[in-house]
Scaffold this motif. Structure first.
Motif, PDB file in Angstrom:
ATOM      1  N   TYR A  74       3.811  -5.710   3.912  1.00  0.00           N
ATOM      2  CA  TYR A  74       3.198  -5.035   5.159  1.00  0.00           C
ATOM      3  C   TYR A  74       2.095  -6.004   5.849  1.00  0.00           C
ATOM      4  O   TYR A  74       1.789  -7.177   5.157  1.00  0.00           O
ATOM      5  N   SER A  75       1.916  -6.048   6.965  1.00  0.00           N
ATOM      6  CA  SER A  75       0.633  -7.017   7.589  1.00  0.00           C
ATOM      7  C   SER A  75      -0.159  -6.634   8.456  1.00  0.00           C
ATOM      8  O   SER A  75       0.405  -5.324   8.820  1.00  0.00           O
ATOM      9  N   SER A 104      -1.375   5.872   5.110  1.00  0.00           N
ATOM     10  CA  SER A 104      -2.279   5.209   4.616  1.00  0.00           C
ATOM     11  C   SER A 104      -1.822   4.090   5.842  1.00  0.00           C
ATOM     12  O   SER A 104      -3.578   3.317   6.209  1.00  0.00           O
ATOM     13  N   GLN A 105      -1.227   4.087   6.545  1.00  0.00           N
ATOM     14  CA  GLN A 105      -1.126   2.769   7.317  1.00  0.00           C
ATOM     15  C   GLN A 105      -2.129   3.293   8.026  1.00  0.00           C
ATOM     16  O   GLN A 105      -2.249   2.813   9.236  1.00  0.00           O
ATOM     17  N   VAL A 162       5.494  -1.202  -0.227  1.00  0.00           N
ATOM     18  CA  VAL A 162       4.930  -1.555   0.383  1.00  0.00           C
ATOM     19  C   VAL A 162       3.244  -2.068  -0.992  1.00  0.00           C
ATOM     20  O   VAL A 162       2.682  -2.921  -0.876  1.00  0.00           O
ATOM     21  N   ARG A 163       3.144  -0.578  -1.581  1.00  0.00           N
ATOM     22  CA  ARG A 163       1.933  -0.288  -2.864  1.00  0.00           C
ATOM     23  C   ARG A 163       2.950  -1.919  -3.548  1.00  0.00           C
ATOM     24  O   ARG A 163       1.814  -2.838  -3.703  1.00  0.00           O
ATOM     25  N   VAL A 171       4.141  -2.118   8.831  1.00  0.00           N
ATOM     26  CA  VAL A 171       4.892  -1.729   7.320  1.00  0.00           C
ATOM     27  C   VAL A 171       5.691  -1.821   7.921  1.00  0.00           C
ATOM     28  O   VAL A 171       6.623  -1.450   7.998  1.00  0.00           O
ATOM     29  N   HIS A 172       6.532  -2.013   6.713  1.00  0.00           N
ATOM     30  CA  HIS A 172       8.072  -2.077   6.202  1.00  0.00           C
ATOM     31  C   HIS A 172       8.008  -0.467   5.842  1.00  0.00           C
ATOM     32  O   HIS A 172       7.893  -0.421   4.598  1.00  0.00           O
ATOM     33  N   HIS A 173       9.514   0.438   5.786  1.00  0.00           N
ATOM     34  CA  HIS A 173       9.318   1.823   5.647  1.00  0.00           C
ATOM     35  C   HIS A 173       9.969   1.519   4.341  1.00  0.00           C
ATOM     36  O   HIS A 173      11.482   0.738   4.845  1.00  0.00           O
ATOM     37  N   LEU A 174      10.652   2.791   3.479  1.00  0.00           N
ATOM     38  CA  LEU A 174      11.273   2.331   2.798  1.00  0.00           C
ATOM     39  C   LEU A 174      12.782   2.838   3.140  1.00  0.00           C
ATOM     40  O   LEU A 174      14.085   2.624   3.072  1.00  0.00           O
TER      41      LEU A 174
END
Length: 326
Positions: A13-14, A158-159, A7-8, A96-99
């Protein structure tokens, strides 16, 4: 404030803003297929799961279910209704695409998956938060099913915080100009995009244009997978039919209809090559059809983790048909 590099640093993410009825108005310049599918996911939630009249101030709705409007399980979508006083003025949305969300392989990309149950933790559309009260049990259940709870938990916080930042800015606009003006502005923005898209389509000769491409294989068998697009232009409208595509695959390269529609919109927007803001308006002149049970309209429990293998081919095939049309 995110924790993971995906993400960072990769910026996977969008974010988007929707009007009070759940139609997209503006979106970040981030992942094209995220953004188009965020709108269709919200419509799926509102039409089939949680009607808009059940949303209240302080609610947060969450899902990652590909068969409820999502793409694949690592992509977690969250939506927050925004209120000015007692009036709903907008909805903010973040994907968000999570790890890692569990499943048979680290990162939740299991190339041997033959059903979605192999691919990780699945969240149906539900209230993560009701009127400001967070359901922490859902969060803990989510984090118990990831190999990286610290990073995923940080990204998720954060999301949710970003949803509130978007909401605060929308309330600031409404307080300055009034909720009525904001509502009319949203409708005007959508109408401008619709008009621009209709004018762009009118520049194309009426007719039927077909193109096909192939995914090499599904990771389970060596059989190529056909993606076929039949694009019909009629006046200021366009129909895109993918019914000629192959049946859904055994391996995890399938696309749900929402994912495919997003890829088609992406291909059209790039091929049109006009500066048209992407929102609900520019999608109105375009109708997309497909056959349930095909690789572009997969039905549960087909695996979908590597849906982009097919999604990219849908973009290419759409652009191929558009190239013939122009």
């Amino acid at each position: 404030t995110s924790r993971s590099s995906i993400v960072r640093e990769n910026l996977d993410y969008s974010t988007a803003v929707f009007d009070a009825d759940g139609y997209s108005v503006a979106q970040s310049a981030r992942m094209p297929v995220h953004l188009n599918s965020m709108a269709s996911c919200l419509r799926d939630i509102l039409d089939h799961h949680i009607p808009i009249d059940e949303w209240k101030a302080g609610d947060i709705i969450v899902t990652n279910d590909p068969y409820s409007g999502g793409q694949h399980l690592p992509d977690v979508l969250t939506y927050l209704p925004v209120y000015e006083g007692d009036e709903r003025i907008a909805i903010t949305g973040i994907l968000v695409h999570h790890l890692d969300v569990g499943g048979g392989a680290p990162g939740s990309f299991d190339p041997s998956a033959t059903e979605i149950y192999n691919e990780g933790f699945r969240i149906p559309p539900l209230h993560l938060q009701r009127e400001g009260r967070r359901n922490e049990e859902v969060v803990q259940l989510f984090l118990r099913n990831t190999r990286e709870p610290e990073k995923v938990g940080g990204d998720f916080e954060s999301q949710l915080a970003a949803l509130e930042i978007g909401a605060a800015n929308l309330r600031r606009v409404a307080a300055r100009y009034g909720a009525g003006v904001l509502n009319e502005a949203c409708k005007t923005i959508q109408a401008q995009s619709e008009g621009a898209m209709r004018r762009a389509i009118e520049e194309i000769d009426d007719g039927i244009y077909e193109f096909e491409d192939f995914v090499d294989n599904d990771g389970i068998t060596e059989t190529p997978i056909r993606i076929h697009v039949k694009l019909e232009v009629h006046g200021d409208e366009m129909t895109v039919d993918l019914a000629g595509s192959d049946p859904q695959a055994a391996g995890p390269v399938n696309c749900t209809a929402n994912m495919t529609n997003s890829a088609v919109f992406c291909g059209i927007m790039m091929a049109i090559d006009h500066d048209i803001p992407a929102n609900a308006g520019c999608y109105r002149p375009i109708t997309i059809t497909s056959t349930p049970g095909t690789v572009v309209d997969a039905q549960s429990p087909a695996p979908v983790a590597n849906r982009m293998a097919t999604g990219h081919r849908v973009v290419n095939t759409t652009m191929g048909a558009m190239a013939m049309a122009r």
